[in-house]
Design an enzyme around this catalytic site. Structure first.
Site, PDB file in Angstrom:
ATOM      1  CB  CYS A   6     -13.475  -5.095  -6.444  1.00  0.00           C
ATOM      2  SG  CYS A   6     -13.552  -4.721  -8.198  1.00  0.00           S
ATOM      3  CG  ASN A   7     -13.024  -4.423   0.294  1.00  0.00           C
ATOM      4  OD1 ASN A   7     -14.037  -4.550   0.985  1.00  0.00           O
ATOM      5  ND2 ASN A   7     -11.844  -4.841   0.699  1.00  0.00           N
TER       6      ASN A   7
END
EC number: 2.8.1.9
Length: 779
Positions: free
Chosen positions: A409-410
């Site tokens: 999620c980055n």
């Protein structure tokens, strides 16, 4: 040699091990995702629920007292107090970030700045903020504001500034574990930004290029940092701090927090209200009054009071298992493990000396102030090619090791460390169809994510060693991909459901078919969007069934006329269409129709006589005009032709064998400046695969594609035809010279294969076909 120095005493370690005995033979290495809860922690929480009556805090004052006690413990945990910070409970750290985005008052002309290497929740803030401009900062942009950084000072934010700008970044990157220097917080608050960053959106046609007249506020995403590092809010005073408690204690989930400084509280403007956030509200007018106490204004509806009360057991458990400055000691422990792990990973090398691991971090692992307990990496083969993170996840799972793969999620950190430009990002997400959280791990051999291991206070040095041994056994001892694939496939039912599908995709697959209806002209391609293509006894249906001859009846090739590669054949319905520039012509595919209206002709292919039908004056005239050559004709093969030395293998107008196979992994190893697809086209193959390992195909003797068995007839000896760019017709010698250098003077690239006959050939010939996506099994 880096050694791990134990942080915990033998007695402390024994007590910790007892609390997590449920792990058994499993090794848990995803503490950046969530740490684990202790057994006594949940037992104590359950006992409290059995013992006490804990009801809605709007009903029971005792519950409100419990909740206030938790607020006090949170403030104490971050070394601050209620005079300096408010604690607002949220569902998680993401909800805390949203609360800031929803309610921050930019006062008209303020900007929103965020760090590239941030959780996607920070990217989501862009959709809500009412800023004049939105800017992306790199890590280096933010670090220009370090107090001792020798740089031109930015003008101090004016005391009379009316606008408010918000700068958001992570205290610790959840991808790499890098810790941002927190001294930048005060510098940004007092002096603004040295660099505004890249403008992503602006309400003005000319966005600001330098520091603006604004008050600057800092929102610190501390979700990853606070789980294993001390955050001292007496020393560093961000305006907003977002935390997630399950990352600290493992239990309960569903409760996070936003710590708001007195300064930050002044710029949050509450609009929506619900539940107990108001003193009163009239249903027949818009009049209402919000609560006076800050956190009561922002905690809409009933709090998750049971979960909040259970946080008390989390604090108590941490203090009991890791006594004496718990979080400081945990920080030393996880950093020591990460430092040891990183050093050991660097030592892993293939027999030829090539490194097994590529690591992703900014500052190494020597300084705990700069690096947390997280290690991100990818695995590579002895030729330097990447192993997909999905395969690594499968191998780890079969060794009962829990780790994380992907972009975590980055996506900003992923893009930075993997060096993905915007065009590649489009190829990954828009054209290839990857979505966050899937196991689409390689695109043209390049990684789309990474592998991450992260450590908590219950992680032991034995856990790290077990993980390292898994990598050694899987990628240094079992060096051949086919062996790894077999190992995973044989135990696929033991994998989690999410990984079982990835295990099915480990074997190389047929990526693309290329049919060359007219010899030496461009390809008609079949890929996953168009599906399957029939086979005949001669090869792919319609492959090299036509050829262009000169006025002497000799076959015309690209050696004599490079413009042939610009003639684009298309098979549409029952017609063969030929396209060149803006013109085209067509003819029927039916051989009987063509034979009834054509004269027989003779020519040669590779010194073999062939017989064909002349396709007529119309197409001949079109070819002459397109190529600028007089007297050219188009012939269609009319009789079967066998490969030299055999009566079994029937050929079309190909030079040597029924099929030519090329491996995209081998093409990638050539490393030309042109696109990979352009280089693949140079080799004019029928069957394109991607094994991930260059030149693996040269070791094949047989292979099965789908249900069809092929034998390998040998490597393809190359000539200067591959020097022609098939999209432009331009010549360049690099391809041939590179192959000669890599193959020690041999001009081999790709392999010839032919279909082995089967009992069903005569009965089912029309049903035999190759389908893009077919699994390839090598023997």
């Amino acid at each position: 040699m880096v050694e791990y120095t134990a942080e915990f005493t033998a007695e402390e370690q024994a007590l910790i091990d007892k609390e997590f005995a449920r792990l058994g033979e499993s090794t848990y290495l995803d503490h950046a995702g969530t740490t684990l809860y202790a057994e006594s922690q949940v037992l104590s929480a359950a006992q409290q629920l059995q013992r006490d009556v804990i009801c809605n805090p709007h009903t029971c004052r005792a519950t409100g007292d419990y909740v206030d006690q938790v607020r006090y413990r949170i403030l104490e945990f971050f070394n601050t107090n209620a005079d300096d910070y408010h604690v607002v409970f949220t569902a998680n750290a993401t909800a805390a970030l949203r609360l800031v985005a929803d309610h921050f008052d930019f006062a008209g002309d303020g900007n929103f700045h965020y760090c590239q290497e941030n959780h996607t929740s920070v990217l989501g803030m862009r959709q809500l903020v009412k800023a004049k401009g939105i800017y992306m900062l790199t890590k280096d942009d933010i670090e220009l504001n370090v107090l001792d950084q020798p740089s031109t000072p930015a003008p101090a934010a004016a005391a009379t500034a009316q606008a408010n700008s918000l700068v958001t970044f992570s205290a610790q990157c959840n991808f790499s574990g890098y810790k941002m220097p927190l001294t930048v917080i005060e510098q940004i608050q007092k002096r603004g930004l040295q660099q505004l960053g890249k403008c992503i959106w602006s309400a003005e046609s000319q966005p600001a290029a330098k520091n603006v007249d604004s008050n600057y506020y800092v929102c610190l995403d501390a979700a990853a940092f606070a789980a294993s590092s001390p955050l001292d809010l007496q020393r560093f005073r961000p305006d907003f701090v977002c935390v997630s408690f399950y990352k600290i204690f493992g239990y309960p989930t569903g409760v996070g927090g936003l710590l708001v400084s007195r300064r930050g509280a002044e710029v949050l403007r509450k609009r929506f209200y619900g539940g107990g956030t108001i003193n009163y509200a009239y249903p027949h007018t818009m009049e209402h009054q919000l609560r006076n106490v800050f956190h009561e204004r922002f905690e809409d509806g009933t709090l998750p009071f049971l979960s909040i009360v259970e946080l008390l057991q989390g604090f108590r458990t941490l203090e009991r298992l890791v006594p004496g400055r718990s979080i400081e000691r945990i920080s030393r422990h996880v950093h020591g493990l990460a430092r040891y792990c990183e050093h050991q990973l660097k030592q892993l090398k293939h027999p030829n000396g090539a490194p097994l691991i590529t690591l992703y971090n900014h500052a190494g692992y020597e300084d705990r102030a700069k690096q947390g307990g997280t290690v991100a990496f990818n695995v590579r083969t002895n030729t330097g090619d990447y192993v997909g993170f999905g395969e690594v996840a499968c191998m780890a799972a079969l060794h009962r090791i829990l780790l994380r793969t992907g972009c975590f999620c980055n996506v900003g950190a992923c893009q930075h460390f993997l060096q993905l430009n915007d065009e590649t990002m489009d190829a990954i997400y828009k054209r290839a169809g990857r979505i966050c959280g899937d196991y689409f791990d390689l695109l043209d051999g390049q990684p789309t994510g990474a592998v991450r291991v992260s450590f908590g206070y219950m992680t032991r040095i034995q856990d790290v060693d077990r993980f390292l041994q898994m990598l050694r056994n899987s990628y240094l001892v079992i060096a051949k991909p086919q062996q790894r694939f077999s190992f995973i496939e044989q135990q696929a039912e033991l994998l989690p459901k999410a990984l079982q599908q990835r295990a099915q995709r480990l074997r190389p697959r047929l990526l693309q078919l290329a049919i060359y209806p007219v010899k030496s002209c461009a390809a008609f391609k079949i890929d996953s969007s168009t599906g399957s293509w029939p086979l005949t006894k001669q090869g792919l249906q319609y492959d090299r069934e036509w050829m262009i001859v000169d006025m002497n009846g000799m076959a015309l090739t690209q050696k004599r006329c490079t413009d042939l590669c610009l003639i684009q054949p298309r098979i549409v319905g029952d017609q063969l269409e030929l396209h060149y520039a803006e013109t085209s012509c067509s003819m029927p595919l039916s051989l009987s129709v063509q034979a009834a209206n054509s004269a027989r002709c003779h020519s040669k292919v590779c010194r073999q006589a062939i017989e064909g039908y002349d396709c007529g004056d119309e197409v001949a005239t079109w070819l002459s005009q397109s190529l600028g050559l007089e007297g050219v004709r188009l012939l269609r093969q009319s009789a079967q032709r066998s490969a030299p030395g055999t009566q079994q293998q029937q050929l079309s107008l190909v030079n040597q064998a029924q099929f030519l196979l090329v491996n995209r992994a081998s093409v990638r190893s050539l490393q030309f400046e042109e696109s990979l697809d352009e280089t693949v086209d140079r080799f004019r193959a029928n069957i394109i695969i991607d094994t991930g390992t260059p030149f693996e195909e040269l070791t094949y003797t047989q292979l099965r594609i789908g249900d069809i068995l092929f034998q390998v007839d040998g490597p393809c000896q190359r000539c200067d035809m591959i020097c022609i760019n098939q999209r432009t017709g331009e010549r360049s010698p690099e391809t041939l010279t590179t192959i000669a250098r890599m193959q020690s003077g041999k001009m081999r690239f790709g392999i010839y294969i032919s279909r082995l006959p089967s009992e069903t050939d005569d009965r089912l010939e029309q049903q035999q076909q190759l389908t893009c996506g077919d699994v390839i099994v090598v023997s």
